[in-house]
Structure formats: structure tokens, C-alpha cells
Design a protein around this motif. Structure first.
Motif, mmCIF file in Angstrom:
data_model
loop_
_atom_site.group_PDB
_atom_site.id
_atom_site.type_symbol
_atom_site.label_atom_id
_atom_site.label_comp_id
_atom_site.label_asym_id
_atom_site.label_seq_id
_atom_site.Cartn_x
_atom_site.Cartn_y
_atom_site.Cartn_z
ATOM 1 N N ALA A 71 -4.062 -17.497 -3.198
ATOM 2 C CA ALA A 71 -2.849 -17.967 -2.506
ATOM 3 C C ALA A 71 -2.346 -16.882 -1.557
ATOM 4 N N ARG A 72 -1.808 -17.315 -0.425
ATOM 5 C CA ARG A 72 -1.224 -16.388 0.544
ATOM 6 C C ARG A 72 0.232 -16.150 0.151
ATOM 7 N N VAL A 73 0.642 -14.872 0.115
ATOM 8 C CA VAL A 73 1.988 -14.537 -0.319
ATOM 9 C C VAL A 73 2.631 -13.539 0.636
ATOM 10 N N GLU A 74 3.961 -13.551 0.665
ATOM 11 C CA GLU A 74 4.725 -12.575 1.438
ATOM 12 C C GLU A 74 5.278 -11.527 0.485
ATOM 13 N N ILE A 75 5.224 -10.257 0.888
ATOM 14 C CA ILE A 75 5.704 -9.168 0.040
ATOM 15 C C ILE A 75 7.213 -9.032 0.207
ATOM 16 N N LEU A 76 7.938 -9.041 -0.924
ATOM 17 C CA LEU A 76 9.398 -9.006 -0.906
ATOM 18 C C LEU A 76 9.965 -7.661 -1.336
ATOM 19 N N SER A 77 9.177 -6.853 -2.026
ATOM 20 C CA SER A 77 9.700 -5.575 -2.513
ATOM 21 C C SER A 77 8.577 -4.548 -2.587
ATOM 22 N N THR A 78 8.885 -3.371 -3.112
ATOM 23 C CA THR A 78 7.865 -2.343 -3.279
ATOM 24 C C THR A 78 6.901 -2.744 -4.400
ATOM 25 N N THR A 79 5.864 -1.949 -4.570
ATOM 26 C CA THR A 79 4.877 -2.252 -5.601
ATOM 27 C C THR A 79 5.450 -2.023 -6.995
ATOM 28 N N ARG A 80 4.630 -2.302 -7.981
ATOM 29 C CA ARG A 80 5.054 -2.088 -9.367
ATOM 30 C C ARG A 80 5.406 -0.621 -9.606
ATOM 31 N N GLU A 81 4.733 0.277 -8.886
ATOM 32 C CA GLU A 81 4.983 1.714 -9.022
ATOM 33 C C GLU A 81 6.063 2.211 -8.062
ATOM 34 N N LYS A 82 6.793 1.285 -7.416
ATOM 35 C CA LYS A 82 7.878 1.614 -6.475
ATOM 36 C C LYS A 82 7.367 2.330 -5.232
ATOM 37 N N THR A 83 6.182 1.980 -4.777
ATOM 38 C CA THR A 83 5.610 2.588 -3.579
ATOM 39 C C THR A 83 5.320 1.522 -2.525
ATOM 40 N N GLU A 84 4.785 1.980 -1.377
ATOM 41 C CA GLU A 84 4.366 1.087 -0.295
ATOM 42 C C GLU A 84 5.512 0.247 0.252
ATOM 43 N N ALA A 85 6.644 0.900 0.541
ATOM 44 C CA ALA A 85 7.797 0.174 1.094
ATOM 45 C C ALA A 85 7.470 -0.419 2.455
ATOM 46 N N GLN A 86 6.510 0.200 3.172
ATOM 47 C CA GLN A 86 6.164 -0.301 4.502
ATOM 48 C C GLN A 86 5.453 -1.653 4.452
ATOM 49 N N ARG A 87 5.050 -2.081 3.247
ATOM 50 C CA ARG A 87 4.374 -3.382 3.107
ATOM 51 C C ARG A 87 5.353 -4.541 3.020
ATOM 52 N N ILE A 88 6.617 -4.262 2.840
ATOM 53 C CA ILE A 88 7.611 -5.339 2.723
ATOM 54 C C ILE A 88 7.596 -6.171 4.005
#
Length: 453
Positions: A71-88
Motif C-alpha cells: 500500500a502507498r502511504v504518506e509519512i505523518l511523523s518521525t520514525t519509531r526511533e524519532k529520526t528522519e524528520a525530513q521524511r514527513i
């Protein structure tokens, strides 16, 4: 007799969509599991990934269906480890799913993948996913951020990321940054700005630098050629570096820019003002994600959007009768009759540049359109002051130089129409009347060839 909707049951996975209690507003948008139904006025106890438990009424949540792999999804927050904020804001594909706790491995176009909780992603409807796939199939770069990282560039640990942002109206920026500071052996960070143009025949992007950085990067007026690869990534080449950059996410939402500019104290005050429960928010990421969830749930009003809508409404309802139109035409004629008067730079265009993060170009000497009488003495090689219809005309050089045409009394999206008729015919192999009948996509393609898009 119609059957009643079955009552939610213990163990059911739900997504919170509203809350009648301010202390639970921070749960809006989150996914949890019903632990208890005590039959009271607020009977459903819901447990969340952060181990918090809150009570909700019937109607304040909906059944949550776990997205399937692929499934195609949109990223709403950081990762589980609280990283990759630029992916939001990025779009990815669910690669795998794990349980206890429920989490999703999302893969992106650059082949990187990260784990997210259920509340950190949202499945994209089929029509939206199809629209995005259609946009990806259009030749040329997509609006948004392209990123690529090279490891140990100048020293161990000097992992350098190059980020190229393609914006509307042919603006762009290129940024270089290292994971370690210069004092620890990292590369010197820099950021430059420019304009870009897509060459469909060569399948490459040409960037011309309009603002350089004293700390590094390509200098003013430098021309860069970035080939586009079969996987839609772009190869960035500069100073013996060659890095493949993949599309990461769309252009930054102005609301996100406003969020990034606020201090943690301001973020907390904003959350408290909206009646959000800030318990457990101990860092910046927590406050930002709290506000994002509240915005998606409709609890937090988007002030910038409301202002824009108000402006649009005021403009669309403003009367513009024949008298005001005649006044505008008279003012335009008066401006042409006074060639020594320098027209003001368009305020809207300058504002748009500031929003996009591109500085307004430095002032440059502007060649003003000459009057029809003065044009009579010109040679055949000089530009005339007006075409057959009496409209002002400018040279191709003036209309392709941002520093100049931004100060001319021209419509930036129709600059080709201010060329002399003979020059227009020579460039486009047709008169202006025939060009105006072409479909927009074809006109845009022709204008790009001559730097007029």
C-alpha cells in the motif's frame, strides 16, 4: 427494521478522530486498541503505543483497518526511533509489517526504508495514489526535494548530503551539509540558489546559479548539467563529486515552515492555547507531532490558510467595472508615456520568492520601453518600442533575465507576448495569434526552449 451498528468490542483497533475532552485532544489522529468498555458515559478505554490510556465516547473514533503490504502511504511523523524528520510528507510503500507492537517498514523511491508506528503513516486513497503515479510519469524533475548522501567524503564520518529543491516558476536551490562539523573534519556546508530548465531531448536539467555562497558551492552564473536517470533520480556532479539524488518529498508546506521557525516555548504555548494536552511532550519533536495531529484532526486551525482564503475571497468579490478598467488602461498608457519613471517591482512575485526561500534578486539597471516616436529612428537590428497592436515590446535578453523583467510592466507568465512580432515569428515559427491557440502544455514546452517559462 434496520439493524443497528454493532458496538465496538474490546481488542478492536481504532483511530481517534475527535475528543470532547481537551485532555485527550493530543490523541486525535493516533491509533490504539480498546482495552475496556465499562458502559459509562465515556466507556471506552483505549491504549496507545506510548503506553498511555484514555477514555472516549462512542463516535470519537473509527475502526482502523491495517494497511496491507504494497500500500502507498504518506509519512505523518518521525520514525519509531524519532529520526528522519525530513521524511514527513513523503510518499512510500509498505514493504513489511511487524506486530507487538504494530509497526510498518516503509520503503521510499531512493531504496531507503524505515520503521513507523501506525500513527506515523496514513494510507493514500487509490485515486490520490494514481494521481501521484501519473505525476511521476511526466518527463522531467518533480517539484520537491531530491536528496543523496555520500559517506566519508573528506574523512571518516564525513557523510555529506546534497539536497536539490525544484520549485515553481523555475526556481531551485542546492544545499550541501555534513553529519559532522567542520572542526571535526566535516565538509564545509553551503547553499546556493538558481533557476532550472528541463531539456527533454537530452533528458537533463540545466541549472544556472543566481546566488552563490562565500563558503563554497558553484559560483554566480555557473551552469550545471544534471542528467536524469531511468529510475527518475538525478545525478549531481560538482567539484569531483558525483552523487545520485532521489526524490524524497514534495515542497514544504508553509505551515511547516512556520512551525520550524518557532521556539519550543512558542510551540508549547500554541498547543496550550489550542487546548491540547502537553503531558509527555519533553522535546521539540513531541510538540511538533502533537500540533500536526491536531491540525489533521481539525482541532488546530490553519491561520495561514484562512488568511489566504480571505484574500482570495476579497479579490474575487472586488468589483471591477468598465470605469475601473478604463482607469487601469489610462494608467498603463501614462506609464508608457513616461519612460524615465522606473516601474515598481511586483510585490506578489517578491512575496512568492520569500515563501519559497529564494531571495529577491538584486536590483539591476532596467531598459525601459521606448515611445513609438523614438523607435522610428532605430536601425533594423534594434528592438522596437511597440508592436503592430501598440503594446510595449522588449528584447529576448530583457525578458529572460529575472533581474530585469521583474521590474518591467509585463505579465511574468506571458513574457513571450512582449517580444516584437518579427522576433516572435523567428523564435516560434508562427505569429502570436496562432501561438495563443496552442494547448498550454505545448506552449509551455516551446517557452522552455527559449527561457521564457
Amino acid at each position: 427494521m434496520e439493524s443497528e451498528t454493532p458496538r465496538p468490542s474490546v481488542g478492536q483497533m481504532v483511530k481517534i478522530v475527535s475528543s470532547s475532552r481537551a485532555a485527550s485532544n493530543d490523541r486525535i489522529g493516533l491509533v490504539g486498541i480498546i482495552l475496556e468498555d465499562d458502559g459509562s458515559n465515556r466507556p471506552f478505554k483505549v491504549s496507545f503505543d506510548d503506553e498511555k490510556e484514555k477514555y472516549f465516547k462512542l463516535g470519537e473514533f473509527v475502526d482502523y483497518q491495517i494497511p496491507e503490504e504494497g500500500a502507498r502511504v504518506e509519512i505523518l511523523s518521525t520514525t519509531r526511533e524519532k529520526t528522519e524528520a525530513q521524511r514527513i510528507g513523503s510518499i512510500g510503500t509498505i514493504f513489511s509489517i511487524a506486530e507487538d507492537p504494530l509497526r510498518f517498514c516503509v520503503q521510499f523511491d531512493d531504496d531507503s526504508s524505515f520503521w513507523y508506528f501506525a500513527s506515523g503513516i496514513e494510507e493514500i486513497p487509490d485515486d490520490q495514489a494514481n494521481l501521484q503515479m501519473a505525476e511521476e510519469s511526466i518527463p522531467g524533475p518533480r517539484y520537491g526535494h531530491y536528496m543523496g548522501t555520500a559517506r566519508d567524503v573528506t574523512s571518516p564520518g564525513d557523510n555529506v548530503t546534497w539536497e536539490i529543491v525544484f520549485m515553481e516558476e523555475s526556481f531551485c536551490s542546492i544545499e550541501c551539509r555534513s553529519q559532522i562539523s567542520v572542526s571535526k573534519g566535516g565538509s564545509q556546508p553551503w547553499k546556493v540558489e538558481g533557476t532550472w530548465e528541463w531539456d527533454e531531448d537530452e533528458e537533463e536539467v540545466t541549472i544556472v546559479i543566481t546566488k552563490d555562497d562565500i563558503f563554497g558551492g558553484p559560483k554566480l552564473d555557473r551552469e550545471l548539467t544534471l542528467p536524469m536517470n531511468e529510475d527518475a533520480s538525478i545525478t549531481f556532479k560538482f567539484a569531483n563529486h558525483k552523487q545520485q539524488c532521489s526524490w524524497i518529498k514534495p515542497l514544504t508546506d508553509p505551515w511547516e515552515l512556520e512551525l520550524a521557525a518557532q521556539s519550543m516555548r512558542e510551540l508549547k504555548a500554541r498547543a496550550v492555547e489550542a487546548g491540547l494536552d502537553t503531558d509527555g511532550c519533553i522535546d521539540r519533536d513531541a510538540f511538533e507531532n502533537l500540533l500536526r495531529r491536531a491540525r489533521r484532526g481539525g482541532v488546530l486551525k490553519d491561520k495561514s490558510k484562512a488568511k489566504d482564503e480571505a484574500k482570495v475571497g476579497s479579490v474575487s468579490t472586488a468589483p471591477h467595472d468598465d470605469k475601473s478598467k478604463a482607469k487601469d488602461e489610462a494608467e498603463a498608457e501614462a506609464a508608457l508615456a513616461a519612460p524615465n519613471k522606473e516601474p515598481a517591482a511586483p510585490a506578489m512575485e517578491t512575496a512568492a520568492q520569500e515563501v519559497k526561500g529564494v531571495a529577491a534578486p538584486a536590483e539591476a539597471p532596467v531598459a525601459q520601453p521606448q515611445s513609438a516616436n523614438a523607435a522610428k529612428g532605430e536601425t533594423a537590428t534594434e528592438s522596437a518600442a511597440a508592436d503592430a497592436s501598440g503594446s510595449p515590446v522588449f528584447t529576448l535578453e530583457q525578458l529572460t533575465d529575472k533581474r530585469i523583467f521583474s521590474k518591467l510592466d509585463v505579465k511574468s507568465t506571458e513574457r513571450e507576448m512582449y517580444l516584437a512580432d518579427s522576433v516572435f515569428q523567428e523564435l516560434f515559427s508562427m505569429p502570436k495569434a496562432d501561438f495563443a491557440k496552442l494547448p498550454k502544455w505545448k506552449k509551455d514546452g516551446e517557452k522552455k526552449k527559449h527561457g521564457l517559462f
